[in-house]
Motif scaffolding. Sequence first.
Motif, PDB file in Angstrom:
ATOM      1  N   GLY A  13      21.948   6.709 -19.226  1.00 30.59           N
ATOM      2  CA  GLY A  13      22.761   7.876 -18.885  1.00 30.59           C
ATOM      3  C   GLY A  13      23.347   8.522 -20.130  1.00 30.59           C
ATOM      4  O   GLY A  13      23.296   9.741 -20.310  1.00 30.59           O
ATOM      5  N   GLU A  32      28.485   2.945 -29.186  1.00 28.27           N
ATOM      6  CA  GLU A  32      27.904   1.861 -28.395  1.00 28.27           C
ATOM      7  C   GLU A  32      28.484   0.536 -28.844  1.00 28.27           C
ATOM      8  O   GLU A  32      28.543   0.244 -30.028  1.00 28.27           O
ATOM      9  CB  GLU A  32      26.368   1.877 -28.533  1.00 28.27           C
ATOM     10  CG  GLU A  32      25.652   0.616 -28.074  1.00 28.27           C
ATOM     11  CD  GLU A  32      25.895   0.230 -26.623  1.00 28.27           C
ATOM     12  OE1 GLU A  32      25.780   1.100 -25.730  1.00 28.27           O
ATOM     13  OE2 GLU A  32      26.224  -0.947 -26.376  1.00 28.27           O
ATOM     14  N   LEU A  40      21.782  -1.884 -19.848  1.00 31.42           N
ATOM     15  CA  LEU A  40      21.077  -2.750 -18.892  1.00 31.42           C
ATOM     16  C   LEU A  40      19.564  -2.596 -18.983  1.00 31.42           C
ATOM     17  O   LEU A  40      18.815  -3.388 -18.427  1.00 31.42           O
ATOM     18  CB  LEU A  40      21.499  -2.420 -17.457  1.00 31.42           C
ATOM     19  CG  LEU A  40      22.910  -2.829 -17.042  1.00 31.42           C
ATOM     20  CD1 LEU A  40      23.204  -2.312 -15.648  1.00 31.42           C
ATOM     21  CD2 LEU A  40      23.041  -4.333 -17.068  1.00 31.42           C
ATOM     22  N   ASP A  57      10.442  -1.005 -11.614  1.00 27.14           N
ATOM     23  CA  ASP A  57       9.912   0.139 -10.864  1.00 27.14           C
ATOM     24  C   ASP A  57      10.617   1.348 -11.415  1.00 27.14           C
ATOM     25  O   ASP A  57      11.842   1.382 -11.402  1.00 27.14           O
ATOM     26  CB  ASP A  57      10.319   0.071  -9.387  1.00 27.14           C
ATOM     27  CG  ASP A  57       9.429  -0.840  -8.597  1.00 27.14           C
ATOM     28  OD1 ASP A  57       8.217  -0.604  -8.574  1.00 27.14           O
ATOM     29  OD2 ASP A  57       9.979  -1.772  -7.988  1.00 27.14           O
ATOM     30  N   VAL A 243      34.638   0.895 -27.555  1.00 22.16           N
ATOM     31  CA  VAL A 243      35.831   1.707 -27.330  1.00 22.16           C
ATOM     32  C   VAL A 243      36.851   0.865 -26.581  1.00 22.16           C
ATOM     33  O   VAL A 243      36.526   0.191 -25.608  1.00 22.16           O
ATOM     34  CB  VAL A 243      35.472   2.966 -26.523  1.00 22.16           C
ATOM     35  CG1 VAL A 243      36.731   3.718 -26.113  1.00 22.16           C
ATOM     36  CG2 VAL A 243      34.547   3.856 -27.347  1.00 22.16           C
ATOM     37  N   ASP A 270      29.336   6.674 -20.127  1.00 24.58           N
ATOM     38  CA  ASP A 270      28.207   6.045 -19.435  1.00 24.58           C
ATOM     39  C   ASP A 270      28.720   4.714 -18.888  1.00 24.58           C
ATOM     40  O   ASP A 270      28.211   3.643 -19.199  1.00 24.58           O
ATOM     41  CB  ASP A 270      27.063   5.835 -20.435  1.00 24.58           C
ATOM     42  CG  ASP A 270      25.819   5.274 -19.772  1.00 24.58           C
ATOM     43  OD1 ASP A 270      25.799   5.210 -18.533  1.00 24.58           O
ATOM     44  OD2 ASP A 270      24.874   4.901 -20.493  1.00 24.58           O
ATOM     45  N   ALA A 464      24.644   4.704 -14.069  1.00 20.53           N
ATOM     46  CA  ALA A 464      24.460   4.074 -12.771  1.00 20.53           C
ATOM     47  C   ALA A 464      25.668   4.215 -11.861  1.00 20.53           C
ATOM     48  O   ALA A 464      25.551   4.199 -10.639  1.00 20.53           O
ATOM     49  CB  ALA A 464      24.132   2.593 -12.960  1.00 20.53           C
ATOM     50  N   VAL A 472      16.370   3.984 -13.228  1.00 19.94           N
ATOM     51  CA  VAL A 472      16.039   4.689 -14.463  1.00 19.94           C
ATOM     52  C   VAL A 472      16.077   6.207 -14.250  1.00 19.94           C
ATOM     53  O   VAL A 472      16.696   6.950 -15.010  1.00 19.94           O
ATOM     54  CB  VAL A 472      14.642   4.255 -14.966  1.00 19.94           C
ATOM     55  CG1 VAL A 472      14.229   5.069 -16.176  1.00 19.94           C
ATOM     56  CG2 VAL A 472      14.651   2.767 -15.301  1.00 19.94           C
TER      57      VAL A 472
HETATM   58  C1  FAD Z   1      18.054  -6.854 -13.156  1.00 18.54           C
HETATM   59  C2  FAD Z   1      17.926  -5.363 -13.010  1.00 18.54           C
HETATM   60  C3  FAD Z   1      16.787  -4.796 -12.460  1.00 18.54           C
HETATM   61  C4  FAD Z   1      16.646  -3.409 -12.346  1.00 18.54           C
HETATM   62  N1  FAD Z   1      15.497  -2.901 -11.866  1.00 18.54           N
HETATM   63  C5  FAD Z   1      15.303  -1.572 -11.872  1.00 18.54           C
HETATM   64  C6  FAD Z   1      14.045  -1.016 -11.472  1.00 18.54           C
HETATM   65  O1  FAD Z   1      13.083  -1.748 -11.115  1.00 18.54           O
HETATM   66  N2  FAD Z   1      13.905   0.317 -11.487  1.00 18.54           N
HETATM   67  C7  FAD Z   1      14.930   1.131 -11.895  1.00 18.54           C
HETATM   68  O2  FAD Z   1      14.747   2.348 -11.912  1.00 18.54           O
HETATM   69  N3  FAD Z   1      16.115   0.636 -12.263  1.00 18.54           N
HETATM   70  C8  FAD Z   1      16.342  -0.696 -12.273  1.00 18.54           C
HETATM   71  N4  FAD Z   1      17.553  -1.202 -12.649  1.00 18.54           N
HETATM   72  C9  FAD Z   1      18.664  -0.300 -12.945  1.00 18.54           C
HETATM   73  C10 FAD Z   1      18.601   0.445 -14.254  1.00 18.54           C
HETATM   74  O3  FAD Z   1      18.057  -0.268 -15.300  1.00 18.54           O
HETATM   75  C11 FAD Z   1      20.057   0.770 -14.596  1.00 18.54           C
HETATM   76  O4  FAD Z   1      20.589   1.446 -13.515  1.00 18.54           O
HETATM   77  C12 FAD Z   1      20.247   1.685 -15.776  1.00 18.54           C
HETATM   78  O5  FAD Z   1      19.621   1.175 -16.922  1.00 18.54           O
HETATM   79  C13 FAD Z   1      21.736   1.849 -16.037  1.00 18.54           C
HETATM   80  O6  FAD Z   1      21.953   2.778 -17.068  1.00 18.54           O
HETATM   81  P1  FAD Z   1      23.375   3.322 -17.418  1.00 18.54           P
HETATM   82  O7  FAD Z   1      23.147   4.627 -18.041  1.00 18.54           O
HETATM   83  O8  FAD Z   1      24.288   3.255 -16.267  1.00 18.54           O
HETATM   84  O9  FAD Z   1      23.964   2.450 -18.525  1.00 18.54           O
HETATM   85  P2  FAD Z   1      24.202   0.905 -18.858  1.00 18.54           P
HETATM   86  O10 FAD Z   1      22.896   0.315 -18.989  1.00 18.54           O
HETATM   87  O11 FAD Z   1      25.242   0.317 -18.011  1.00 18.54           O
HETATM   88  O12 FAD Z   1      24.823   1.103 -20.245  1.00 18.54           O
HETATM   89  C14 FAD Z   1      26.190   1.333 -20.556  1.00 18.54           C
HETATM   90  C15 FAD Z   1      26.311   1.225 -22.057  1.00 18.54           C
HETATM   91  O13 FAD Z   1      27.649   1.383 -22.496  1.00 18.54           O
HETATM   92  C16 FAD Z   1      27.988   0.362 -23.410  1.00 18.54           C
HETATM   93  N5  FAD Z   1      29.450   0.143 -23.332  1.00 18.54           N
HETATM   94  C17 FAD Z   1      30.125  -0.455 -22.334  1.00 18.54           C
HETATM   95  N6  FAD Z   1      31.467  -0.446 -22.612  1.00 18.54           N
HETATM   96  C18 FAD Z   1      31.644   0.183 -23.799  1.00 18.54           C
HETATM   97  C19 FAD Z   1      32.800   0.524 -24.608  1.00 18.54           C
HETATM   98  N7  FAD Z   1      34.045   0.221 -24.235  1.00 18.54           N
HETATM   99  N8  FAD Z   1      32.608   1.177 -25.785  1.00 18.54           N
HETATM  100  C20 FAD Z   1      31.341   1.507 -26.188  1.00 18.54           C
HETATM  101  N9  FAD Z   1      30.244   1.225 -25.450  1.00 18.54           N
HETATM  102  C21 FAD Z   1      30.373   0.564 -24.276  1.00 18.54           C
HETATM  103  C22 FAD Z   1      27.175  -0.812 -22.941  1.00 18.54           C
HETATM  104  O14 FAD Z   1      26.985  -1.778 -23.933  1.00 18.54           O
HETATM  105  C23 FAD Z   1      25.869  -0.131 -22.521  1.00 18.54           C
HETATM  106  O15 FAD Z   1      24.975   0.033 -23.578  1.00 18.54           O
HETATM  107  C24 FAD Z   1      17.706  -2.577 -12.756  1.00 18.54           C
HETATM  108  C25 FAD Z   1      18.853  -3.146 -13.292  1.00 18.54           C
HETATM  109  C26 FAD Z   1      18.971  -4.519 -13.441  1.00 18.54           C
HETATM  110  C27 FAD Z   1      20.179  -5.116 -14.060  1.00 18.54           C
END
Ligand code: FAD
Lengths: 491, 372
Positions: A13, A32, A40, A57, A243, A270, A464, A472
Amino acid sequence: MIYDYIIIGAGLGGLSAGLNLVINKKKVLILEKNSLPGGLFSTFKKGRFEFDTSGYDIYNYGNLEHVGELQKLLNKYEIDIDTKVIPFNSRIKELSTKKEFELKGEFEDLILELGDSYPGVIEKLKELVKISKEIHEGVEKLLIDEIPGEEEYTNFYKYLDKNALDVLKEMKIPKEVINKLSIWWLDIGSPLNKLSFIDFMDFLEKLIFKKDVVLCNKNLDFIMKLVNKYQALGGKIYYNSEVINIINEDIKIVETKDGLQYKGKYIICDLAKRYVFKDLIKDEYKDVNKLENARTIGANGVVIYLGLNKSYEELGLNNYKYYQFVTLDSGTNIKYMNNLNHNTWIGYVPNVVNENASPKNTTILVLKQIYFDDVFKNQQAQDYETIRNDIADNLISQFEEAFMVDIKEYIEEISIATPFTIERITNSVNGSMYGYMKKGYDNSIHRIISYDDEEIAGISFVGASSLLGSGVDNTIYSGYSVTNRLLKEKE
Amino acid sequence: MTKIDNLKKERKDIAKTYSGKKIKDTYIDGVIKNFQDIQYVKIKDIIEETNDTKSFILVPDEDKGTRELASFRAGQYISLKMFIDGDYTTRAYSLSSAPNKINKGYRITIKRVPNGLVSNIMLDDMKIGDGLTISRPMGDFGYNKVRDEKNVIGIAGGSGITPFISLAYEVDAGLDDCNLTVFYSVKTEDDIIFKKEIEYFNKHCKKVKFVMTLTREEKPGYLKGHINKDMIEPYIKEFNTVLMCGPKALYKTMNEILGEFNIPRKCVHYENFMVDFLPIEEKTYELKVILKNDFKICECKSNETLLVAMEKAGIKAPSLCRVGICGYCRSVILDGKIKMIGGNMEKALAQNDYIHPCITYPESDVVLRLDI
Ligand SMILES: Cc1cc2nc3c(=O)[nH]c(=O)nc-3n(C[C@H](O)[C@H](O)[C@H](O)COP(=O)(O)OP(=O)(O)OC[C@H]3O[C@@H](n4cnc5c(N)ncnc54)[C@H](O)[C@@H]3O)c2cc1C
Ligand code: FES
């Protein structure tokens, strides 16, 4: 230096938001917490195996013919990735009836097959497919801040406040057919009696028309492409920058753990709103607290990554995806998912669709168990290691028994992620893998229509836990859609 | 009101019925908040094991905010974080104590390395009551009940014995259901670390056996010479797991021997204990390190890793294992020629110019990006 935007978190995101902003010539800084981007959605190496943490997927990407939203967006970002379409290739077991079936090929095949067993069902499913198209378009409109016309989008309005299960029943679709259509509830993270019909149709539309894919390379390769593009366009990214404090004034001040401070006109998180208002912003926002206290955090779970020293053919793992449910009725099944060693899980064998998933004559098997309760609460911290291994042991045994295969003797590498692992790495509240649970008035449709009302001056949310939920496609799209709104506002 | 407005209102109305008080942590949130990447400890006791090896018992330093030690698995290590003459550096040491007796503290056991920086300070200068800063337990080495066979053969060279003592306690306590035979090779009888404990295990614990061999002297009760095929043969069963910890040279000879027993690769696991590489020529280059808000220029020698060069220049570069495995030190090389020795890096990172400075030697002037 005052940045136009400071983005907290380099997950999908955050990276997507960053890219869209630098494409629009904004001064952007991503902070980050970890030493690597991806959150994730990442990759780790163990021995000779590289495991993708998630993303088995990828929905809404499609192929050359059926171009999904995600593909369109990545084209816009000029990000080129190699993908492979995954035809349905799942084996599903229902424990209570000991029944097992396969889902293979295209959605049309599934419809035809269901039509054979349940006369009259084909017409209903075709109707459903039509409705899904209309609903999808309606949602798209809302996302770009347009209101779908009441006359044109009758179905959209008709079903706006209904849950998926009720509508399917109302349409007199046989229970067995509903059950087969609902196996994806585990991917979405909400059972059909909680999921809004709009959200469900939007998902089904992607499933039918925009083929889902897997990446030919590892997640980190994709992430690196996003980062490189973002940096090439002038975006800045700092790692090891957790942060810990946001001061929400006209010019926002963001403090990181290492004592540095950054200033920005606008902040994009994010991260879950819940985490930000619980831990990063000291001021009290009563309305936010109320809403957050009303919401349900998405499920967490355990993921077991196995590197096996035989090919998938030799192991007899010929399906890409394996599911076991206690019962296919999602609303009932979820009630069984409240203890450490329950019987509902998903398994993935990436090698079945991607021969490069691991070295020759080896196989990766990923098993995932989701918890809909605080299952770790009564466990002792010192037993944690034992519990972790016991969960893995149990899950692998269940898998072996359900699908009559031998796994244990072939394990070369094993890695186990628990909710603790996930929260420690990403700060995802309660180790959630799905952001917030889509239920009641907190489905995507509700988040989208209430977006403007719930906005807090100067701070936006992507990823998410935001508008569209996990996945994704959803997280990348959220980064795009939210920043587009901001860019428009600024004009 | 349109249907959409209605829906919005209903969402609002529901939220209104909830408390506006501060959002609470969940149980897991709470655990993670208490989770410490860094632990502050005090030396409770120092035990002279041999003339060049000492054990240190570490207990929480409550004054500095560490109330209890993080739990660990047998085989894991901690990384000592030291400031020496103002320069920051780290060293990894396996835990040699019983994982289930964490209330008695951690034990680390340090062997003197000739000219070594940290080991000499630890052995010569540290006193009971002194404080230390350490990482939480790290690493994957050890017995894994899901992955491993019941017959476990351990191969230890020199100070490589430390994780096996911890493992022996784990097996003795019934935490691991396996039979453990450890082959331990040292130069002379006087070099045996944990002699008393080993005798205890050999006498009292049915599931643990230590077989010792002396390479430089002959004494009753010990085998003679380097670990070889004949020594191990009697302990090999149909299915075996082999765990090795010691110098690289040991792994090489052992792999040849294990090959003769047809032990599959999946059943052999090593702890990466040290990197042995020394370029012959000594040259001095310039290293430019780009930090978040700053940059530093320092010297780096061809026979010194980039990590060491940074540390010597007073840069607080992150590191834990220092053998290229944990990934904690990774940074991006922006310019220059380098040689990275081994390491375990994801392909996507390697393709994007990531390196592990802890195992990287310069071959020209180098520019590095380090996000600290
Ligand atoms: C086991 C598993 C299986 C999955 N399978 C699928 C699938 O098959 N298909 C699919 O489409 N999706 C799947 N997903 C979901 C998908 O991967 C996630 O929804 C997506 O990657 C989440 O992205 P996000 O942008 O929310 O960020 P996140 O991945 O939550 O990233 C947040 C970021 O912020 C950083 N952060 C947190 N706090 C701070 C702070 N205070 N200061 C600075 N940085 C910070 C973290 O380190 C991280 O890098 C799966 C997820 C998991 C866990
Ligand atoms: S410190 Fe562990 S890889 Fe460099």
